[in-house]
Motif scaffolding. Structure first.
Motif, PDB file in Angstrom:
ATOM      1  N   MET A 118      45.629  34.106  32.136  1.00 25.67           N
ATOM      2  CA  MET A 118      46.676  35.133  32.150  1.00 25.67           C
ATOM      3  C   MET A 118      46.047  36.510  31.936  1.00 25.67           C
ATOM      4  SD  MET A 118      50.082  35.591  29.745  1.00 25.67           S
ATOM      5  CE  MET A 118      50.961  34.208  30.485  1.00 25.67           C
ATOM      6  N   PHE A 119      46.474  37.469  32.747  1.00 29.30           N
ATOM      7  CA  PHE A 119      45.989  38.838  32.591  1.00 29.30           C
ATOM      8  C   PHE A 119      46.728  39.514  31.437  1.00 29.30           C
ATOM      9  CE2 PHE A 119      45.139  37.771  37.009  1.00 29.30           C
ATOM     10  CZ  PHE A 119      43.836  38.235  37.172  1.00 29.30           C
ATOM     11  N   ASP A 120      46.047  40.447  30.789  1.00 25.85           N
ATOM     12  CA  ASP A 120      46.737  41.221  29.760  1.00 25.85           C
ATOM     13  C   ASP A 120      47.733  42.183  30.390  1.00 25.85           C
ATOM     14  OD1 ASP A 120      45.545  39.951  27.675  1.00 25.85           O
ATOM     15  OD2 ASP A 120      44.396  41.669  26.959  1.00 25.85           O
ATOM     16  N   VAL A 121      47.353  42.818  31.495  1.00 24.90           N
ATOM     17  CA  VAL A 121      48.259  43.739  32.185  1.00 24.90           C
ATOM     18  C   VAL A 121      48.133  43.519  33.689  1.00 24.90           C
ATOM     19  CG1 VAL A 121      48.968  46.133  32.559  1.00 24.90           C
ATOM     20  CG2 VAL A 121      47.963  45.472  30.360  1.00 24.90           C
ATOM     21  N   ILE A 122      49.276  43.420  34.350  1.00 28.54           N
ATOM     22  CA  ILE A 122      49.330  43.415  35.813  1.00 28.54           C
ATOM     23  C   ILE A 122      49.931  44.745  36.246  1.00 28.54           C
ATOM     24  CG2 ILE A 122      50.318  42.357  37.873  1.00 28.54           C
ATOM     25  CD1 ILE A 122      50.426  39.717  36.353  1.00 28.54           C
ATOM     26  N   ILE A 123      49.209  45.450  37.091  1.00 26.86           N
ATOM     27  CA  ILE A 123      49.667  46.730  37.635  1.00 26.86           C
ATOM     28  C   ILE A 123      50.077  46.495  39.077  1.00 26.86           C
ATOM     29  CG2 ILE A 123      49.035  49.110  38.170  1.00 26.86           C
ATOM     30  CD1 ILE A 123      46.814  48.750  35.965  1.00 26.86           C
ATOM     31  N   ILE A 124      51.324  46.772  39.382  1.00 27.07           N
ATOM     32  CA  ILE A 124      51.832  46.573  40.741  1.00 27.07           C
ATOM     33  C   ILE A 124      51.922  47.939  41.409  1.00 27.07           C
ATOM     34  CG2 ILE A 124      53.682  45.631  42.157  1.00 27.07           C
ATOM     35  CD1 ILE A 124      54.420  43.842  39.757  1.00 27.07           C
ATOM     36  N   GLY A 125      51.055  48.147  42.383  1.00 23.42           N
ATOM     37  CA  GLY A 125      50.952  49.436  43.057  1.00 23.42           C
ATOM     38  C   GLY A 125      49.600  50.056  42.774  1.00 23.42           C
ATOM     39  N   GLY A 126      48.815  50.269  43.830  1.00 27.32           N
ATOM     40  CA  GLY A 126      47.457  50.767  43.656  1.00 27.32           C
ATOM     41  C   GLY A 126      47.234  52.121  44.284  1.00 27.32           C
ATOM     42  N   GLY A 185      48.975  53.902  39.820  1.00 25.72           N
ATOM     43  CA  GLY A 185      48.484  52.569  39.499  1.00 25.72           C
ATOM     44  C   GLY A 185      46.996  52.531  39.224  1.00 25.72           C
ATOM     45  N   LEU A 186      46.207  53.223  40.041  1.00 27.23           N
ATOM     46  CA  LEU A 186      44.757  53.207  39.835  1.00 27.23           C
ATOM     47  C   LEU A 186      44.359  53.993  38.592  1.00 27.23           C
ATOM     48  CD1 LEU A 186      43.354  53.512  43.469  1.00 27.23           C
ATOM     49  CD2 LEU A 186      43.697  51.461  42.077  1.00 27.23           C
ATOM     50  N   ALA A 188      40.158  55.404  47.994  1.00 20.46           N
ATOM     51  CA  ALA A 188      39.050  54.488  48.286  1.00 20.46           C
ATOM     52  C   ALA A 188      37.929  54.657  47.266  1.00 20.46           C
ATOM     53  CB  ALA A 188      38.531  54.733  49.701  1.00 20.46           C
ATOM     54  N   GLU A 189      37.623  55.896  46.907  1.00 18.91           N
ATOM     55  CA  GLU A 189      36.592  56.138  45.897  1.00 18.91           C
ATOM     56  C   GLU A 189      37.012  55.567  44.546  1.00 18.91           C
ATOM     57  OE1 GLU A 189      36.043  60.340  45.996  1.00 18.91           O
ATOM     58  OE2 GLU A 189      34.856  60.306  47.848  1.00 18.91           O
ATOM     59  N   ALA A 190      38.295  55.686  44.224  1.00 14.09           N
ATOM     60  CA  ALA A 190      38.787  55.146  42.956  1.00 14.09           C
ATOM     61  C   ALA A 190      38.650  53.626  42.918  1.00 14.09           C
ATOM     62  CB  ALA A 190      40.245  55.552  42.752  1.00 14.09           C
ATOM     63  N   ARG A 191      38.929  52.964  44.037  1.00 16.93           N
ATOM     64  CA  ARG A 191      38.804  51.499  44.070  1.00 16.93           C
ATOM     65  C   ARG A 191      37.350  51.071  43.883  1.00 16.93           C
ATOM     66  NH1 ARG A 191      42.026  52.279  48.846  1.00 16.93           N
ATOM     67  NH2 ARG A 191      44.241  52.152  48.313  1.00 16.93           N
ATOM     68  N   VAL A 192      36.433  51.817  44.467  1.00 21.04           N
ATOM     69  CA  VAL A 192      35.011  51.509  44.293  1.00 21.04           C
ATOM     70  C   VAL A 192      34.616  51.659  42.828  1.00 21.04           C
ATOM     71  CG1 VAL A 192      32.672  52.281  44.841  1.00 21.04           C
ATOM     72  CG2 VAL A 192      34.378  52.083  46.658  1.00 21.04           C
ATOM     73  N   GLN A 193      35.082  52.713  42.191  1.00 14.06           N
ATOM     74  CA  GLN A 193      34.758  52.916  40.780  1.00 14.06           C
ATOM     75  C   GLN A 193      35.351  51.806  39.916  1.00 14.06           C
ATOM     76  OE1 GLN A 193      35.996  56.903  39.803  1.00 14.06           O
ATOM     77  NE2 GLN A 193      34.551  57.845  41.235  1.00 14.06           N
ATOM     78  N   LEU A 194      36.572  51.382  40.229  1.00 13.89           N
ATOM     79  CA  LEU A 194      37.183  50.290  39.469  1.00 13.89           C
ATOM     80  C   LEU A 194      36.420  48.986  39.637  1.00 13.89           C
ATOM     81  CD1 LEU A 194      41.069  50.542  39.819  1.00 13.89           C
ATOM     82  CD2 LEU A 194      39.726  50.583  37.713  1.00 13.89           C
ATOM     83  N   ALA A 195      35.868  48.778  40.823  1.00 16.14           N
ATOM     84  CA  ALA A 195      35.147  47.530  41.093  1.00 16.14           C
ATOM     85  C   ALA A 195      33.921  47.371  40.204  1.00 16.14           C
ATOM     86  CB  ALA A 195      34.741  47.471  42.564  1.00 16.14           C
ATOM     87  N   ALA A 196      33.462  48.454  39.592  1.00 17.08           N
ATOM     88  CA  ALA A 196      32.309  48.370  38.691  1.00 17.08           C
ATOM     89  C   ALA A 196      32.674  47.734  37.351  1.00 17.08           C
ATOM     90  CB  ALA A 196      31.733  49.766  38.460  1.00 17.08           C
ATOM     91  N   TYR A 197      33.970  47.575  37.081  1.00 24.75           N
ATOM     92  CA  TYR A 197      34.422  46.968  35.828  1.00 24.75           C
ATOM     93  C   TYR A 197      34.707  45.488  36.074  1.00 24.75           C
ATOM     94  CZ  TYR A 197      35.010  51.687  33.948  1.00 24.75           C
ATOM     95  OH  TYR A 197      34.789  52.968  33.503  1.00 24.75           O
ATOM     96  N   PRO A 198      33.927  44.588  35.489  1.00 22.92           N
ATOM     97  CA  PRO A 198      34.107  43.160  35.778  1.00 22.92           C
ATOM     98  C   PRO A 198      35.411  42.583  35.252  1.00 22.92           C
ATOM     99  CG  PRO A 198      32.481  43.485  34.038  1.00 22.92           C
ATOM    100  CD  PRO A 198      32.788  44.837  34.593  1.00 22.92           C
ATOM    101  N   ASN A 199      36.083  43.285  34.356  1.00 30.27           N
ATOM    102  CA  ASN A 199      37.352  42.794  33.810  1.00 30.27           C
ATOM    103  C   ASN A 199      38.552  43.184  34.662  1.00 30.27           C
ATOM    104  OD1 ASN A 199      36.517  45.414  32.819  1.00 30.27           O
ATOM    105  ND2 ASN A 199      38.365  45.445  31.565  1.00 30.27           N
ATOM    106  N   VAL A 200      38.318  43.895  35.784  1.00 29.24           N
ATOM    107  CA  VAL A 200      39.406  44.324  36.667  1.00 29.24           C
ATOM    108  C   VAL A 200      39.363  43.521  37.959  1.00 29.24           C
ATOM    109  CG1 VAL A 200      40.408  46.227  37.978  1.00 29.24           C
ATOM    110  CG2 VAL A 200      39.424  46.652  35.719  1.00 29.24           C
TER     111      VAL A 200
END
Length: 304
Positions: free
Chosen positions: A1-9, A13-14, A59-71
């Protein structure tokens, strides 16, 4: 189970996801890739990003988020959200492909949908030369003749505001009659009034040459603004039982200072929960919703 689900990116959302990523908690972002501002070629008024396409910023924000393994980031549309009968606050969401995921908190960053008038030429120019926000687009018009298509009482305020960006004509055929106060305001702001109905937008889209009127005249314009009513872009807030309040342009999700809705455990951020919308506001709302959700989790854990 995730601690938080964000709907909308999109921007709200990001921004929420980035704040929560740094808590090291497991976070899920689900995005349908249909941001409200996708029709605009560039984003303006965003600190350090002025003039950059909105899609590039995301797109840049998604790349930065991808660096966090918990996301975790998922593409898709959430078609259902519901509370779990588990004795604790928790939710399940189901995507359009049938995938079901669960989380302890939800952040709805689902946005709004603009309801455009049934006027030939509007849709193909929306976000380019048919606009709604002068702070986002007014500078690039460069002055000259600007139209405001009257649809709502708010169109009077819009026309008086936009007079700072050019020579404004308010087209009033679709509006209630103007009262004395409105007429005085428009006169002070040197806004011209045209009462003949508009039948079409002229020019090779997305460019605009002017508005064709019912009497055959063409009123030359460099841009056209309109106050578009809005609808919730997703039914999830209603599914979850969140209270909506009527805003000037349409229904908004009611939230408190920490972006908590009327449903415990559900936060809302961005255009879906605010009347005045732009990228910077959306990002700030996302940060606040993230902090609110995180604090709520800590409070719950302290009571366990």
């Amino acid at each position: 189970m995730f601690d938080v689900i964000i709907i909308g990116g999109s921007f709200a959302g990001l921004s929420a996801a980035l704040q929560l990523a740094r808590t090291r908690r497991p976070i899920l972002v689900i995005d349908a890739d249909a941001p409200r501002n996708r029709f605009a070629a560039h984003a303006h008024g965003v600190l350090a990003q002025d003039g950059k396409p909105g899609g590039v910023i995301l797109a840049e924000a998604r790349v930065q988020l991808a660096a966090y393994p918990n996301v975790t980031q998922l593409s898709g549309t959430v078609r259902q959200a519901e509370a779990l009968a588990s004795g604790k606050i928790a939710f399940a969401v189901t995507l359009d492909d049938g995938k079901r995921v669960e989380g302890r908190r939800l952040i709805l960053a689902t946005g709004m949908r603009d309801v455009l008038p049934e006027l030939p030429g509007v849709a193909e120019r929306w976000g380019r030369t048919v606009l709604h926000c002068p702070y986002c687009h007014g500078y690039e018009i460069g002055g000259g003749p600007i139209g405001v298509l009257g649809r709502l009482p708010a169109s009077v305020h819009q026309a008086s505001l936009i007079a700072d960006w050019g020579d404004v004509t308010l087209f009033t055929a679709g509006m209630p009659p103007l009262d004395g106060e409105a007429l005085q305001l428009l006169a002070r702001r040197k806004v011209a009034i045209e009462s003949v109905a508009v039948t079409a937008i002229e020019g090779a889209a997305p460019a605009i040459d002017g508005l064709r009127l019912a009497d055959g005249r063409l009123v030359p314009l460099r841009a056209l603004f309109l106050a578009a009513p809005v609808q919730q872009a997703s039914p999830l807030a209603q599914q979850l039982g969140c209270v909506l309040e009527e805003g000037m342009m349409g229904p908004l999700v009611q939230v408190d200072a920490m972006k908590m809705t009327s449903v415990p455990g559900v936060h809302a951020a961005g255009d879906a929960a605010r009347a005045m919308a732009n990228i910077t506001f959306a990002m700030a709302d996302g940060v606040m919703a993230a902090v609110g959700a995180h604090h709520a989790l800590i409070t719950e854990e302290g009571q366990a």
